[in-house]
Scaffold this motif. Sequence first.
Motif, PDB file in Angstrom:
ATOM      1  N   GLY A  59       0.373  -1.099   0.004  1.00  0.00           N
ATOM      2  CA  GLY A  59      -0.075   0.115  -0.322  1.00  0.00           C
ATOM      3  C   GLY A  59       0.576   1.610  -0.238  1.00  0.00           C
ATOM      4  O   GLY A  59       2.406   1.635  -0.481  1.00  0.00           O
ATOM      5  N   ALA A  60       0.139   2.530   0.103  1.00  0.00           N
ATOM      6  CA  ALA A  60       1.019   3.476   0.249  1.00  0.00           C
ATOM      7  C   ALA A  60       0.263   4.621   0.869  1.00  0.00           C
ATOM      8  O   ALA A  60      -0.970   4.949   2.009  1.00  0.00           O
ATOM      9  N   CYS A  61       1.006   5.122   1.482  1.00  0.00           N
ATOM     10  CA  CYS A  61       0.227   6.773   2.111  1.00  0.00           C
ATOM     11  C   CYS A  61       0.513   8.179   1.501  1.00  0.00           C
ATOM     12  O   CYS A  61       2.031   8.160   1.369  1.00  0.00           O
ATOM     13  N   VAL A  62      -0.454   8.919   2.016  1.00  0.00           N
ATOM     14  CA  VAL A  62      -0.186   9.761   1.785  1.00  0.00           C
ATOM     15  C   VAL A  62       0.746  10.778   2.535  1.00  0.00           C
ATOM     16  O   VAL A  62       0.111  11.650   3.159  1.00  0.00           O
ATOM     17  N   MET A  63       1.831  12.179   1.878  1.00  0.00           N
ATOM     18  CA  MET A  63       2.347  12.619   2.701  1.00  0.00           C
ATOM     19  C   MET A  63       1.998  14.147   2.383  1.00  0.00           C
ATOM     20  O   MET A  63       1.261  14.681   1.596  1.00  0.00           O
ATOM     21  N   PRO A  64       1.685  15.006   3.759  1.00  0.00           N
ATOM     22  CA  PRO A  64       0.769  16.174   3.378  1.00  0.00           C
ATOM     23  C   PRO A  64       1.375  16.982   2.590  1.00  0.00           C
ATOM     24  O   PRO A  64       2.461  16.751   2.540  1.00  0.00           O
ATOM     25  N   SER A  65       0.707  18.299   2.018  1.00  0.00           N
ATOM     26  CA  SER A  65       1.355  18.890   0.661  1.00  0.00           C
ATOM     27  C   SER A  65       1.825  20.471   1.889  1.00  0.00           C
ATOM     28  O   SER A  65       1.139  20.015   3.283  1.00  0.00           O
ATOM     29  N   TYR A  66       2.064  21.366   0.921  1.00  0.00           N
ATOM     30  CA  TYR A  66       2.201  22.747   1.980  1.00  0.00           C
ATOM     31  C   TYR A  66       2.551  22.871   1.153  1.00  0.00           C
ATOM     32  O   TYR A  66       2.258  23.775  -0.756  1.00  0.00           O
ATOM     33  N   THR A  67       2.685  25.114   1.038  1.00  0.00           N
ATOM     34  CA  THR A  67       2.332  26.188   0.021  1.00  0.00           C
ATOM     35  C   THR A  67       4.318  26.538   0.395  1.00  0.00           C
ATOM     36  O   THR A  67       4.309  27.025   1.600  1.00  0.00           O
ATOM     37  N   ARG A  68       4.542  26.353  -0.447  1.00  0.00           N
ATOM     38  CA  ARG A  68       5.514  27.471  -0.580  1.00  0.00           C
ATOM     39  C   ARG A  68       6.208  28.730  -1.306  1.00  0.00           C
ATOM     40  O   ARG A  68       5.019  29.415  -1.866  1.00  0.00           O
ATOM     41  N   LEU A  69       6.348  29.735  -0.325  1.00  0.00           N
ATOM     42  CA  LEU A  69       6.668  30.882  -0.320  1.00  0.00           C
ATOM     43  C   LEU A  69       7.727  31.830  -0.471  1.00  0.00           C
ATOM     44  O   LEU A  69       8.671  31.533   0.262  1.00  0.00           O
ATOM     45  N   THR A  70       7.715  32.168  -1.012  1.00  0.00           N
ATOM     46  CA  THR A  70       8.946  33.918  -1.318  1.00  0.00           C
ATOM     47  C   THR A  70       8.416  34.241  -0.532  1.00  0.00           C
ATOM     48  O   THR A  70       6.887  35.790  -0.979  1.00  0.00           O
ATOM     49  N   VAL A  71       9.362  35.408   0.348  1.00  0.00           N
ATOM     50  CA  VAL A  71       8.837  37.045   0.894  1.00  0.00           C
ATOM     51  C   VAL A  71       9.609  37.829   0.764  1.00  0.00           C
ATOM     52  O   VAL A  71      11.114  37.267   0.653  1.00  0.00           O
ATOM     53  N   ASN A  72       9.596  38.477   0.302  1.00  0.00           N
ATOM     54  CA  ASN A  72      10.688  40.059   0.658  1.00  0.00           C
ATOM     55  C   ASN A  72      10.922  40.780   2.186  1.00  0.00           C
ATOM     56  O   ASN A  72       9.349  41.663   2.392  1.00  0.00           O
ATOM     57  N   ILE A  73      11.755  40.567   2.715  1.00  0.00           N
ATOM     58  CA  ILE A  73      11.838  41.137   3.926  1.00  0.00           C
ATOM     59  C   ILE A  73      13.270  42.583   3.627  1.00  0.00           C
ATOM     60  O   ILE A  73      14.085  42.038   2.936  1.00  0.00           O
ATOM     61  N   ASN A  74      13.114  43.481   4.747  1.00  0.00           N
ATOM     62  CA  ASN A  74      13.870  44.584   4.770  1.00  0.00           C
ATOM     63  C   ASN A  74      15.230  43.335   5.976  1.00  0.00           C
ATOM     64  O   ASN A  74      14.993  42.664   6.242  1.00  0.00           O
ATOM     65  N   THR A  75      16.546  43.859   5.377  1.00  0.00           N
ATOM     66  CA  THR A  75      17.378  44.011   6.552  1.00  0.00           C
ATOM     67  C   THR A  75      17.132  43.576   7.855  1.00  0.00           C
ATOM     68  O   THR A  75      18.066  43.198   8.627  1.00  0.00           O
ATOM     69  N   GLU A  76      16.455  44.861   8.322  1.00  0.00           N
ATOM     70  CA  GLU A  76      16.494  44.572  10.066  1.00  0.00           C
ATOM     71  C   GLU A  76      15.871  43.252  10.094  1.00  0.00           C
ATOM     72  O   GLU A  76      16.495  42.573  11.123  1.00  0.00           O
ATOM     73  N   THR A  77      15.216  42.614   9.012  1.00  0.00           N
ATOM     74  CA  THR A  77      13.469  41.895   9.406  1.00  0.00           C
ATOM     75  C   THR A  77      14.784  39.914   9.221  1.00  0.00           C
ATOM     76  O   THR A  77      14.609  39.623  10.259  1.00  0.00           O
ATOM     77  N   ALA A  78      15.604  40.023   8.408  1.00  0.00           N
ATOM     78  CA  ALA A  78      16.524  39.221   7.740  1.00  0.00           C
ATOM     79  C   ALA A  78      16.952  39.354   8.969  1.00  0.00           C
ATOM     80  O   ALA A  78      17.739  37.890   9.124  1.00  0.00           O
ATOM     81  N   ALA A  79      18.273  40.419   9.760  1.00  0.00           N
ATOM     82  CA  ALA A  79      18.855  39.495  10.817  1.00  0.00           C
ATOM     83  C   ALA A  79      17.585  39.196  11.944  1.00  0.00           C
ATOM     84  O   ALA A  79      18.968  38.614  12.636  1.00  0.00           O
ATOM     85  N   ALA A  80      17.296  40.142  12.284  1.00  0.00           N
ATOM     86  CA  ALA A  80      16.217  39.138  13.166  1.00  0.00           C
ATOM     87  C   ALA A  80      15.994  37.693  13.095  1.00  0.00           C
ATOM     88  O   ALA A  80      16.383  37.151  13.937  1.00  0.00           O
ATOM     89  N   LEU A  81      15.771  37.833  12.156  1.00  0.00           N
ATOM     90  CA  LEU A  81      15.138  36.087  11.799  1.00  0.00           C
ATOM     91  C   LEU A  81      16.714  35.451  11.383  1.00  0.00           C
ATOM     92  O   LEU A  81      16.471  34.290  12.345  1.00  0.00           O
ATOM     93  N   ARG A  82      17.446  35.940  11.052  1.00  0.00           N
ATOM     94  CA  ARG A  82      19.067  35.092  11.655  1.00  0.00           C
ATOM     95  C   ARG A  82      19.209  35.011  12.824  1.00  0.00           C
ATOM     96  O   ARG A  82      19.497  33.647  13.626  1.00  0.00           O
ATOM     97  N   GLN A  83      19.259  35.930  13.735  1.00  0.00           N
ATOM     98  CA  GLN A  83      19.768  35.568  14.978  1.00  0.00           C
ATOM     99  C   GLN A  83      18.572  34.755  15.624  1.00  0.00           C
ATOM    100  O   GLN A  83      19.029  33.811  16.380  1.00  0.00           O
ATOM    101  N   VAL A  84      17.344  34.926  15.373  1.00  0.00           N
ATOM    102  CA  VAL A  84      16.149  33.970  16.061  1.00  0.00           C
ATOM    103  C   VAL A  84      16.257  32.443  15.695  1.00  0.00           C
ATOM    104  O   VAL A  84      17.165  31.466  16.314  1.00  0.00           O
ATOM    105  N   ALA A  85      17.614  32.320  14.124  1.00  0.00           N
ATOM    106  CA  ALA A  85      16.979  30.763  13.739  1.00  0.00           C
ATOM    107  C   ALA A  85      18.141  29.824  14.452  1.00  0.00           C
ATOM    108  O   ALA A  85      18.127  29.067  14.581  1.00  0.00           O
TER     109      ALA A  85
END
Length: 112
Positions: A40-66
Amino acid sequence: MSTAPVLGRMGVRLERDRAGVASRFPSTVPHLEASGGDGGACVMPSYTRLTVNINTETAAALRQVAESRGVSYTEAVRRAVALLKLIEDETQKGHAIQVSEGKNVRNIILLA
């Protein structure tokens, strides 16, 4: 660093982010994956791929959190969205979101 997908446990595709952290990366349509010995087979869940534009301050905050949490950018964004949704759900119910520091209590108010 390449972002080519690699095969992880149970056939789940993984993608390495810029920090080299592997994260789940299922395709936009459900995959079929062979299950145990019954053919048999099982179905893997789907997802939505998203591309966003963020400013450098937000990118730095995201990097720091990650980096501080040891998670991928994708996981850091998932957690941020979950937290925002929790705050919005609770404020829509009329509940206050507060930060307390000793005896000092501040209300968190989100602007539309």
